[in-house]
Design an enzyme around this catalytic site. Structure first.
Site, short mmCIF file in Angstrom:
data_model
loop_
_atom_site.label_atom_id
_atom_site.label_comp_id
_atom_site.label_asym_id
_atom_site.label_seq_id
_atom_site.Cartn_x
_atom_site.Cartn_y
_atom_site.Cartn_z
CB VAL A 146 -0.97 -0.01 1.20
CG1 VAL A 146 -1.75 1.30 1.27
CG2 VAL A 146 -1.93 -1.19 1.10
N GLY A 180 -11.56 -1.07 1.16
CA GLY A 180 -10.58 -0.50 0.23
C GLY A 180 -11.02 0.78 -0.43
CE LYS A 212 -11.54 -5.05 5.81
NZ LYS A 212 -11.38 -6.03 4.70
CB VAL A 270 -14.20 -0.30 6.10
CG1 VAL A 270 -15.35 -1.28 5.82
CG2 VAL A 270 -13.93 -0.22 7.60
#
Lengths: 430, 430
Positions: free
Chosen positions: B16, B134, B205, B132
């Site tokens: 990321v 993406g 999430k 949450v």
């Protein structure tokens, strides 16, 4: 001690206005908790005072021009619709330092750039989430969540009436006229259905979406528009035969050509494969599919119209605008820094599906193929079904300019061996 | 003259972090236009300096504690993940007046309330859209767009690995073990798949979503969690026979009972009808279905993981946080004013689907029906298929408390006439 309230004026008290007033009352404690101040409705502008029993009489006024500049008003909610008087009232409100929440797609699509400039000049907010796809949070995600990404394409079902009609045609094999009657009976179509079925409503929404997605001023006149009244039962059958369904799509694209980037915006019926996420959006639901460089494919789905869903979007904007005022700041405005040119439909890349009845004899396929080649249109798939002295040809092209594809269809119509062009429709989402 | 830049420190440079650094570079002009200031990456904290050829060496540091408090840093982006050192670093950054953008679901689910309080105290932003689902804009719509509405229910597919596995089991009839192998081969499952298949990832999430939706502090420990490793090919077949499919769902609900409102949060596999919008969400995609009082049904769909999609969400937050700083204001923080109690799973209303092999003789159905009645569980549908001396009973219940339903299943297992309980699963979305 209760902190001073955020004071709201409401312009219009029809279906949406009534829902807004009701939610303002029922959600009062929640709104106060989310904003940090109570919200107070201080005036409602209507055309006739005697038709609004749900509102305290002292709040009603027919003098909307005075209401929007009153000193005790912080935020104006406009749900009148149409260009005038809404445009003049919003301009007065903004100049008087009020922030504005509007659900007016026609006005925003026509005068958005000028209204944004005025709001920026006055340091106030102009929010309008409710103008596109009702309750679906869409403008905020485009404007804010994807602010660090590059959007390529926005493709949406943004008109519930036409989606209901096309869904019925697909489900029952009904003609357009029959499905329109059914939509009218169910309350999904207006007495004059033109704004919906001729694509005007979708075109206004497409202009708003394209402007936000591509940071470029786009108005309704920039949108190529075709409605669904010419969609035939034969088109629907042809779509089914290739595993597709027909939807009225609003498509906003960034097109990269040798002469640089441009923005193409169009509304027309198209065949999309049944496996596409938009294909399953039935009934009067709306959904918008977004393709971005980093985020990939996204879809937003929900109710695109109705008093309550529209009021939900308006109250979401109200909370944001109220918080901004209390913080002494305006939210992110519309940005038009990219200012890309608008690409005309003739030069926009599309793909066509064409069904033809042709004479079944030697040389026919060659003649048809020649017609495509002469316009530089490349064929993706072709299917020929013979039946006696006649055959059906179903052709799906590769991408070409829309004008080349249209010229090809004209050429086919003039060929002797082509007896009938049974269906012509653009295809998307393959 | 160029205005002074917004200066960003990046904590972590894995999949990321690499995507974030790349987008910061490639999107530079766009970010500057949207924020009103250029964005400058001034430091990247890593564990080993020699493994990051894509970053200018003078930006790399192993001293993350110093980086987050450096005077020339405005905003800290945290993509390390896990509790420590992320938690300590974020706390230091916030105390030093930096705004923070994080993708850390585990940390936010565990310590969200404390971190929010700290950010509010320091007057800085803590944003975490990427934590949450993406790239799917979800937290911002929940927190802002629906701020004027009442959310009843959030039901989502928020783990791509388990959705891929269940989609394969549905498509091919494979067992869980076979489908997990396939997911590993395709790079969708980690070497240790427990965080995904046992529901830990989805539970974190769910805690974040429930907190935002219901303005209530919710942490991972409040979430009832069941994974998918017990889902059998027989369960998938049973679902198919009733026109359903099996999904791992994160469900956050506001439950109204005689003792008032409470919040129930759970993660477990469930059968949902194929006509439900979530049923069509295949492969490793994520989607979240939201039901609100005024807005009605909404769905958000897209890629839930991956470097680029996650980076897109982070940059969207970065733009918002940077604009807030320039305006001298913080954005809307997490609100916990409702502070509803958490409802234990045993008292949460659910519905069960149960398939039984029973002896095919008189009185069997009566005995089974008695077992349900003795636990006050009402039956919605029952289907009996005889085959010789044995029969299959498929029962779907009405809503009852989860403990009553579980006790009923225990009771059925102990009945002599029940030879085998072939499938027990909750049903949702009917």
């Amino acid at each position: 001690m209760t902190p001073p309230a955020i004071r709201v004026a409401l312009l219009g008290h029809g279906v949406v206005g009534t829902a807004v007033a009701r939610l303002l009352a029922s959600q009062g404690p929640d709104l106060a908790a989310r904003i940090g101040r109570p919200v107070e409705l201080v005036g409602v502008a209507v055309r006739r005072l005697d038709r609004h029993p749900g509102i305290a009489p002292e709040l009603l006024t027919t003098d909307s021009a005075t209401l929007v500049t009153r000193e005790d008003v912080d935020i104006v909610i406009e749900v009148i619709g149409g260009i005038e008087p809404a445009s003049g009232l919003i301009r007065s409100a903004v100049k008087a330092g009020k922030s504005v929440v509007s659900a007016n797609k026609v006005l925003l699509a026509d005068e958005g750039a000028a209204l944004h400039a005025l709001a920026a000049e006055s340091g106030v907010d102009l929010y309008y989430e409710a103008s596109v796809a009702g309750a679906i949070p869409l403008l905020r995600p485009l404007r804010e969540s994807l602010a660090g990404d590059q959007i390529f394409r926005v493709m949406g079902i943004v008109n519930g009436t036409t989606n209901y009609i096309l869904s019925r045609m697909d489900a029952t094999g009904a003609s357009f006229a029959e499905a329109l009657d059914e939509a009218s009976d169910r309350g999904y179509a207006e007495a004059d259905p033109s704004a919906d079925v001729d694509g005007f409503d979708a075109a206004a929404k497409a202009a708003i979406l394209a402007g936000l997605a591509f940071h470029t001023p786009v108005s309704t006149q920039d949108v190529h528009r075709e409605g669904i009244s010419e969609v035939s039962a034969a088109d629907i059958r042809a779509a089914k035969e290739m595993g597709s369904t027909v939807k009225l799509l609003a498509i906003c694209e960034r097109v990269v050509g040798p002469e640089g980037e441009s923005v193409a915006v169009r509304v027309h019926p198209a065949m999309i494969p049944r496996t596409h996420p938009l294909a399953g959006v039935g009934d009067a639901f709306n959904a918008v599919f977004v393709e971005a460089a980093a985020a990939g494919e996204l879809m937003f789905y929900g109710r695109g119209a109705g008093g309550e869903p529209t009021a939900s979007a308006i109250l979401g904007d109200l909370v944001a605008v109220a918080r901004n005022r209390l913080a002494g700041a305006a939210g992110p405005g519309a940005s038009a820094y990219a200012a890309l040119p608008i690409r005309p439909m003739a030069l926009t890349p599309t793909r066509y599906h064409i069904s033809l009845d042709v004479a079944d004899r030697a040389g026919v396929l060659a003649a048809v193929a020649n017609e495509f080649a002469s316009h530089d249109v490349s064929i993706s798939t072709v299917r020929q079904d013979g039946r006696g002295d006649e055959a059906t040809l179903v052709i799906v092209t590769h991408t070409a300019t829309d004008s080349a594809l249209a010229a090809t269809v004209d050429g086919l119509r003039s060929l002797d061996i082509v007896r009938n062009v049974t269906s012509v429709m653009r295809v998307e989402g393959f």
